[in-house]
Design a protein around this motif. Structure first.
Motif, short mmCIF file in Angstrom:
data_model
loop_
_atom_site.label_atom_id
_atom_site.label_comp_id
_atom_site.label_asym_id
_atom_site.label_seq_id
_atom_site.Cartn_x
_atom_site.Cartn_y
_atom_site.Cartn_z
N HIS A 1 6.80 12.40 -15.99
CA HIS A 1 5.47 12.93 -15.71
C HIS A 1 4.37 11.89 -14.88
O HIS A 1 3.33 12.31 -14.52
N ILE A 2 4.89 10.59 -14.87
CA ILE A 2 3.97 9.75 -14.31
C ILE A 2 4.65 8.74 -13.32
O ILE A 2 6.10 8.41 -13.55
N THR B 1 -4.06 12.34 -14.54
CA THR B 1 -5.00 12.15 -13.46
C THR B 1 -4.56 10.99 -12.80
O THR B 1 -5.04 9.81 -13.41
N PRO B 2 -4.07 10.95 -11.50
CA PRO B 2 -3.81 9.65 -11.00
C PRO B 2 -5.06 8.77 -10.65
O PRO B 2 -6.13 9.23 -10.36
N PHE B 3 -4.72 7.48 -10.62
CA PHE B 3 -5.94 6.36 -10.34
C PHE B 3 -5.14 5.73 -9.27
O PHE B 3 -4.10 5.08 -9.46
N ILE B 4 -6.03 5.35 -8.16
CA ILE B 4 -5.49 4.41 -7.17
C ILE B 4 -6.49 3.37 -7.31
O ILE B 4 -7.77 3.75 -7.03
N ARG C 1 -8.70 0.26 -5.98
CA ARG C 1 -9.26 -0.33 -4.82
C ARG C 1 -8.84 -1.75 -4.77
O ARG C 1 -9.10 -2.62 -3.72
N ASN C 2 -8.62 -2.31 -5.79
CA ASN C 2 -8.42 -3.73 -6.05
C ASN C 2 -6.89 -4.35 -6.13
O ASN C 2 -6.54 -5.25 -5.47
N TYR C 3 -6.24 -3.44 -6.87
CA TYR C 3 -4.91 -3.70 -7.02
C TYR C 3 -3.67 -2.59 -6.31
O TYR C 3 -3.88 -1.55 -6.60
N LYS C 4 -2.90 -3.01 -5.38
CA LYS C 4 -1.80 -2.05 -4.91
C LYS C 4 -0.60 -2.32 -5.96
O LYS C 4 0.01 -3.21 -6.06
N LEU C 5 -0.04 -1.09 -6.16
CA LEU C 5 1.22 -1.11 -6.85
C LEU C 5 2.30 -0.32 -6.24
O LEU C 5 2.20 0.69 -5.97
N GLU C 6 3.51 -0.98 -6.07
CA GLU C 6 4.76 -0.26 -5.58
C GLU C 6 5.26 0.35 -6.76
O GLU C 6 5.76 -0.63 -7.77
N VAL C 7 5.61 1.69 -6.98
CA VAL C 7 6.06 2.32 -8.03
C VAL C 7 7.56 2.78 -7.48
O VAL C 7 7.35 3.59 -6.61
N SER C 8 8.54 2.45 -8.12
CA SER C 8 9.84 2.99 -7.76
C SER C 8 9.95 4.43 -8.14
O SER C 8 9.59 4.71 -9.23
N GLN C 9 10.53 5.32 -7.18
CA GLN C 9 10.72 6.48 -7.52
C GLN C 9 12.09 6.90 -8.37
O GLN C 9 12.95 6.56 -8.24
#
Length: 176
Positions: free
Chosen positions: A92-93, A163-166, A168-176
């Motif tokens: 789900h996320i 509800t996704p949150f992107i 502005r300060n942290y970039k996160l790589e999430v493996s699919q």
């Protein structure tokens, strides 16, 4: 210092640097929120889990002042419940999400945050030179994770999309 004859709890007047009463108040608050969340959950398995968690939190409550009575078996049960929810949540996320959704998920998100506050309080107590049993850190961290993942499950059960949150300060790589 005045102490009311109606004092709600005998340790409320402890010195401000003594965090044991703060820990006890926070665990009491968490247990109360768990009970409130349970009132909004119909699923019997989750209701049983929440009753277990509520009791576990109350067993944590006197741990800094008296002795630790939570067990490795209880910590393992909470870890297992958390792991099971994590497996479900993978469907789900895929990124950070906002702490929003249905009513029960909202309460679970409050508990997630309270779990982190509990961990922080334990670290503050340890930084003051007091010994804190590792199991208290483990259970408190697990509580935060459990309630986040429970929020995801509760939203899914109610048909509410995360509800996704992107940031502005942290970039996160999430493996699919």
């Amino acid at each position: 210092m005045y102490r009311s004859k109606h004092e709600a709890y005998s340790f409320l007047s402890d010195a401000p640097e003594d965090l044991r009463c703060d820990f006890e108040i926070l665990t009491d608050e968490i247990a109360g929120y768990v009970g409130l969340l349970r009132a909004f959950v119909d699923d019997e398995i989750l209701r049983e889990q929440l009753l277990f968690v509520c009791e576990l939190v109350y067993h944590l409550n006197p741990s800094l002042r008296t002795k630790v009575t939570v067990t490795a078996e209880e910590a393992a049960r909470l870890e297992g419940m958390t792991t099971e929810l994590a497996e479900e949540a993978k469907k789900h996320i895929k990124q950070f999400v906002l702490p929003v959704g249905c009513r029960s998920a909202g309460f679970a998100h409050v508990l997630r945050s309270k779990g982190k506050a509990l961990v922080r309080l334990l670290y503050r107590h340890a930084h003051q030179g007091h010994h804190v049993e590792e199991i208290l850190f483990d259970i408190s961290n697990l509580l935060s994770g459990y309630f986040f993942l429970l929020a995801v499950k509760l939203n899914h059960m109610e048909g509410v999309a995360e509800t996704p949150f992107i940031s502005r300060n942290y970039k996160l790589e999430v493996s699919q």
